[in-house]
Design a protein around this motif. Structure first.
Motif, PDB file in Angstrom:
ATOM      1  N   ASP A  68      -0.536  -5.758  -8.617  1.00  0.00           N
ATOM      2  CA  ASP A  68      -1.245  -4.575  -8.120  1.00  0.00           C
ATOM      3  C   ASP A  68      -1.523  -4.789  -6.635  1.00  0.00           C
ATOM      4  O   ASP A  68      -2.355  -5.611  -6.263  1.00  0.00           O
ATOM      5  CB  ASP A  68      -2.548  -4.372  -8.892  1.00  0.00           C
ATOM      6  CG  ASP A  68      -3.359  -3.189  -8.367  1.00  0.00           C
ATOM      7  OD1 ASP A  68      -2.827  -2.415  -7.549  1.00  0.00           O
ATOM      8  OD2 ASP A  68      -4.537  -3.067  -8.757  1.00  0.00           O
ATOM      9  N   VAL A 123      -3.053  -2.994  -4.544  1.00  0.00           N
ATOM     10  CA  VAL A 123      -4.407  -2.640  -4.123  1.00  0.00           C
ATOM     11  C   VAL A 123      -5.329  -3.855  -4.224  1.00  0.00           C
ATOM     12  O   VAL A 123      -6.031  -4.204  -3.281  1.00  0.00           O
ATOM     13  CB  VAL A 123      -4.952  -1.470  -4.964  1.00  0.00           C
ATOM     14  CG1 VAL A 123      -6.429  -1.235  -4.660  1.00  0.00           C
ATOM     15  CG2 VAL A 123      -4.156  -0.197  -4.692  1.00  0.00           C
ATOM     16  N   GLN A 124      -5.331  -4.507  -5.385  1.00  0.00           N
ATOM     17  CA  GLN A 124      -6.262  -5.618  -5.614  1.00  0.00           C
ATOM     18  C   GLN A 124      -5.824  -6.915  -4.937  1.00  0.00           C
ATOM     19  O   GLN A 124      -6.660  -7.746  -4.593  1.00  0.00           O
ATOM     20  CB  GLN A 124      -6.429  -5.846  -7.111  1.00  0.00           C
ATOM     21  CG  GLN A 124      -7.110  -4.695  -7.832  1.00  0.00           C
ATOM     22  CD  GLN A 124      -8.494  -4.386  -7.300  1.00  0.00           C
ATOM     23  OE1 GLN A 124      -9.272  -5.293  -6.987  1.00  0.00           O
ATOM     24  NE2 GLN A 124      -8.820  -3.111  -7.178  1.00  0.00           N
ATOM     25  N   THR A 125      -4.513  -7.099  -4.738  1.00  0.00           N
ATOM     26  CA  THR A 125      -4.055  -8.366  -4.168  1.00  0.00           C
ATOM     27  C   THR A 125      -3.981  -8.355  -2.650  1.00  0.00           C
ATOM     28  O   THR A 125      -4.122  -9.405  -2.023  1.00  0.00           O
ATOM     29  CB  THR A 125      -2.661  -8.731  -4.716  1.00  0.00           C
ATOM     30  OG1 THR A 125      -1.737  -7.673  -4.414  1.00  0.00           O
ATOM     31  CG2 THR A 125      -2.710  -8.954  -6.220  1.00  0.00           C
ATOM     32  N   ALA A 183      -5.860   4.241  -7.190  1.00  0.00           N
ATOM     33  CA  ALA A 183      -6.713   3.222  -7.797  1.00  0.00           C
ATOM     34  C   ALA A 183      -5.964   1.915  -8.000  1.00  0.00           C
ATOM     35  O   ALA A 183      -6.561   0.841  -7.998  1.00  0.00           O
ATOM     36  CB  ALA A 183      -7.260   3.730  -9.131  1.00  0.00           C
ATOM     37  N   GLU A 184      -4.643   2.003  -8.158  1.00  0.00           N
ATOM     38  CA  GLU A 184      -3.804   0.821  -8.306  1.00  0.00           C
ATOM     39  C   GLU A 184      -2.396   1.161  -7.840  1.00  0.00           C
ATOM     40  O   GLU A 184      -1.993   2.332  -7.854  1.00  0.00           O
ATOM     41  CB  GLU A 184      -3.781   0.337  -9.760  1.00  0.00           C
ATOM     42  CG  GLU A 184      -3.282   1.393 -10.739  1.00  0.00           C
ATOM     43  CD  GLU A 184      -3.404   0.942 -12.180  1.00  0.00           C
ATOM     44  OE1 GLU A 184      -3.927  -0.162 -12.405  1.00  0.00           O
ATOM     45  OE2 GLU A 184      -2.971   1.699 -13.069  1.00  0.00           O
ATOM     46  N   ASN A 235      -7.238   2.283   1.625  1.00  0.00           N
ATOM     47  CA  ASN A 235      -6.574   3.448   1.039  1.00  0.00           C
ATOM     48  C   ASN A 235      -5.446   3.964   1.911  1.00  0.00           C
ATOM     49  O   ASN A 235      -4.410   4.404   1.390  1.00  0.00           O
ATOM     50  CB  ASN A 235      -7.610   4.545   0.768  1.00  0.00           C
ATOM     51  CG  ASN A 235      -8.432   4.260  -0.476  1.00  0.00           C
ATOM     52  OD1 ASN A 235      -7.934   4.326  -1.589  1.00  0.00           O
ATOM     53  ND2 ASN A 235      -9.693   3.916  -0.289  1.00  0.00           N
ATOM     54  N   LEU A 275       0.638   7.027 -11.539  1.00  0.00           N
ATOM     55  CA  LEU A 275      -0.365   6.396 -10.678  1.00  0.00           C
ATOM     56  C   LEU A 275      -1.703   7.116 -10.796  1.00  0.00           C
ATOM     57  O   LEU A 275      -1.780   8.345 -10.804  1.00  0.00           O
ATOM     58  CB  LEU A 275       0.106   6.406  -9.224  1.00  0.00           C
ATOM     59  CG  LEU A 275       1.299   5.506  -8.906  1.00  0.00           C
ATOM     60  CD1 LEU A 275       1.798   5.764  -7.500  1.00  0.00           C
ATOM     61  CD2 LEU A 275       0.909   4.032  -9.062  1.00  0.00           C
ATOM     62  N   ARG A 276      -2.769   6.320 -10.870  1.00  0.00           N
ATOM     63  CA  ARG A 276      -4.129   6.866 -10.935  1.00  0.00           C
ATOM     64  C   ARG A 276      -4.715   6.953  -9.525  1.00  0.00           C
ATOM     65  O   ARG A 276      -4.522   6.075  -8.705  1.00  0.00           O
ATOM     66  CB  ARG A 276      -5.026   6.003 -11.809  1.00  0.00           C
ATOM     67  CG  ARG A 276      -4.599   5.937 -13.258  1.00  0.00           C
ATOM     68  CD  ARG A 276      -5.603   5.173 -14.098  1.00  0.00           C
ATOM     69  NE  ARG A 276      -5.781   3.791 -13.653  1.00  0.00           N
ATOM     70  CZ  ARG A 276      -6.866   3.329 -13.057  1.00  0.00           C
ATOM     71  NH1 ARG A 276      -7.883   4.139 -12.789  1.00  0.00           N
ATOM     72  NH2 ARG A 276      -6.947   2.066 -12.710  1.00  0.00           N
ATOM     73  N   PRO A 327       1.105  -0.721  -8.669  1.00  0.00           N
ATOM     74  CA  PRO A 327       1.943  -1.804  -9.198  1.00  0.00           C
ATOM     75  C   PRO A 327       3.272  -1.893  -8.444  1.00  0.00           C
ATOM     76  O   PRO A 327       3.985  -0.895  -8.292  1.00  0.00           O
ATOM     77  CB  PRO A 327       2.163  -1.396 -10.664  1.00  0.00           C
ATOM     78  CG  PRO A 327       1.113  -0.364 -10.951  1.00  0.00           C
ATOM     79  CD  PRO A 327       0.890   0.343  -9.663  1.00  0.00           C
ATOM     80  N   SER A 367      -2.498   1.547   1.238  1.00  0.00           N
ATOM     81  CA  SER A 367      -1.899   1.767  -0.085  1.00  0.00           C
ATOM     82  C   SER A 367      -1.046   3.027  -0.099  1.00  0.00           C
ATOM     83  O   SER A 367       0.076   3.032  -0.621  1.00  0.00           O
ATOM     84  CB  SER A 367      -2.998   1.864  -1.146  1.00  0.00           C
ATOM     85  OG  SER A 367      -3.747   0.679  -1.232  1.00  0.00           O
TER      86      SER A 367
END
Length: 426
Positions: A138, A140-142, A395-396, A245, A383-384, A398, A248
């Protein structure tokens, strides 16, 4: 007068604006707008009108609630004043001029340029973790969220070890589906946290923005701890949430068909132009900026009365065909894209503009070099998004790739890795 309409917020896809903005710009560029509470106001959607409004001193930034055009006010004016005094977003001259001067001293061009090597090291660290971690990953998180978070933590003087706390509080304060009790609790917790940091900086100053603002109190007794906490909250939230954001969405724009990612891999000189075009095309402040008329004025022939609320819609302005040819098409070759309104305009123009561009450029150029075959690991339609957040984004995200050799990094191997758990001052 036409019946006031609610603010259009339903997107046909996560990268398209609500279709209503097309006819509004043409037929009703200053439209009567229904607010969730209180009397109706006005929605401004054309580029020239929005840009002029952002610089017009007759439109005040003082208002009881930041999101009152998309959510009914849950907090009274008195409660808002107690929890958050005037800051750069909610003040007018002369208070705004005074506060902006204090913060500008901390955001000098020299300081931003000095951050560039540290930003590169932070990017290299996180891309090394991405390359060696589980796949799909992901993004976003990484990468997208932690990189600007660590940068703004070090610049502001907020411990990166507290990131889970301020991630949670930021999400709560920017969300539109919180109850009154949740919103009050979140605002109180954020204020208490930042006031604690202000006291810590007073006891032991370091080389960061909060320490600089605390030091400024010795020369200007008007500056209170509450003022510093409010400024710190704005810098902290804007410094990580918006940049995360934008990045992303920029990567998503490059990876969706027809895969502009491949074009930029071959032509990295397009990165700067692409960043400006992505900022225009995917404006993350998705609901616009709220102003209140201080006196009667006219916008595009429409009389506005004193006290009327006016929403200056940045995303609609950035897709105005009167300003940008074929505006719903992403074109990294587009001329004058730097004149988009994503960083605002006029007295409230974003102070972090240079920092954001440095971060976005460093992230994208390094990723293009190290992950030339980066690809989406899910369907675009799956995608969310942050549909209940003031700041638009995914939100993520992948992604998958062929693990690159460490030799292809820009000094980003293990030897360049910093301390991701603690952070350090630049």
């Amino acid at each position: 007068m036409p019946t006031p309409i609610p603010l259009p917020i339903e997107r046909p896809t996560l990268l398209d604006l609500p279709a209503d903005f097309r006819w509004l710009r043409t037929d009703l560029p200053v439209a009567p707008l229904a607010f969730p509470d209180g009397p109706p106001g006005w929605l401004v959607t054309r580029y020239d009108d929005v840009r002029a409004g952002l610089a017009d001193p007759r439109l005040s930034s003082r208002r009881p609630h930041l999101n009152s055009h998309v959510r009914a006010s849950l907090i009274s004016s008195k409660e808002m004043a107690e929890l958050r005094p005037l800051d750069l977003l909610t003040s007018d001259p002369p208070e705004h001029t005074w506060l902006r001067r204090l913060v500008t001293r901390q955001f000098t061009a020299r300081r931003m340029n000095q951050l560039a090597p540290r930003i590169q090291a932070i990017v290299d660290d996180h891309l090394h973790a991405l390359a060696t971690g589980p796949r799909p990953a992901d993004l976003v998180q990484t990468v997208a969220l932690p990189v600007p978070s660590l940068v703004i933590s070090e610049l502001l003087g907020v411990p990166f070890t507290d990131r889970d706390l301020y991630y949670r509080l930021t999400a709560e304060l920017l969300s539109l589906n919180r109850t009154r009790e949740q919103l009050l609790a979140g605002k109180a917790e954020m204020k208490a946290y930042l006031l604690g940091l202000v006291r810590a900086k007073r006891a032991e100053a370091t080389d960061d923005v909060l320490s600089g603002l605390v030091q400024a109190q010795s020369d200007d007794a008007r500056l209170t701890d509450d003022d510093i906490a409010a400024l710190g909250q704005l810098i902290l939230i804007a410094g990580h949430e918006t940049t995360a954001n934008v990045f992303s969405l920029a990567v998503l724009l490059l990876l969706r068909p027809p895969r502009l990612w491949d074009t930029l891999v071959r032509r990295p000189g397009l990165v700067n132009d692409f960043i400006e075009e992505a900022l225009r095309y995917a404006t993350v402040l998705q609901f616009g900026l709220l102003r209140v008329a201080r006196e009667p004025l006219t916008i595009a022939g429409q009389p506005i009365e004193a006290g009327d609320r006016v929403v200056l819609h940045l995303p609609a302005a950035n897709r105005d065909p009167g300003r940008f040819t074929n505006p719903d098409h992403l074109d990294p070759h587009r001329p004058v894209t730097s004149r988009h309104l994503s960083f605002g305009h006029g007295p409230h123009h974003c102070l972090g503009e240079q920092l954001a561009r440095i971060e976005l450029r460093t992230l994208l150029t390094t990723m293009l070099r190290r992950f030339p075959d980066l690809r989406l690991a899910t369907d675009f339609e799956q995608l969310r998004t942050h549909d209940q957040r003031v700041v638009h984004g995914v939100a993520e995200l992948p992604v998958d790739f062929t693990p690159p050799s460490e030799a292809t990094g820009s000094g980003g191997g293990k030897g360049a890795r910093g301390d991701l758990s603690q952070g350090r001052n630049p």
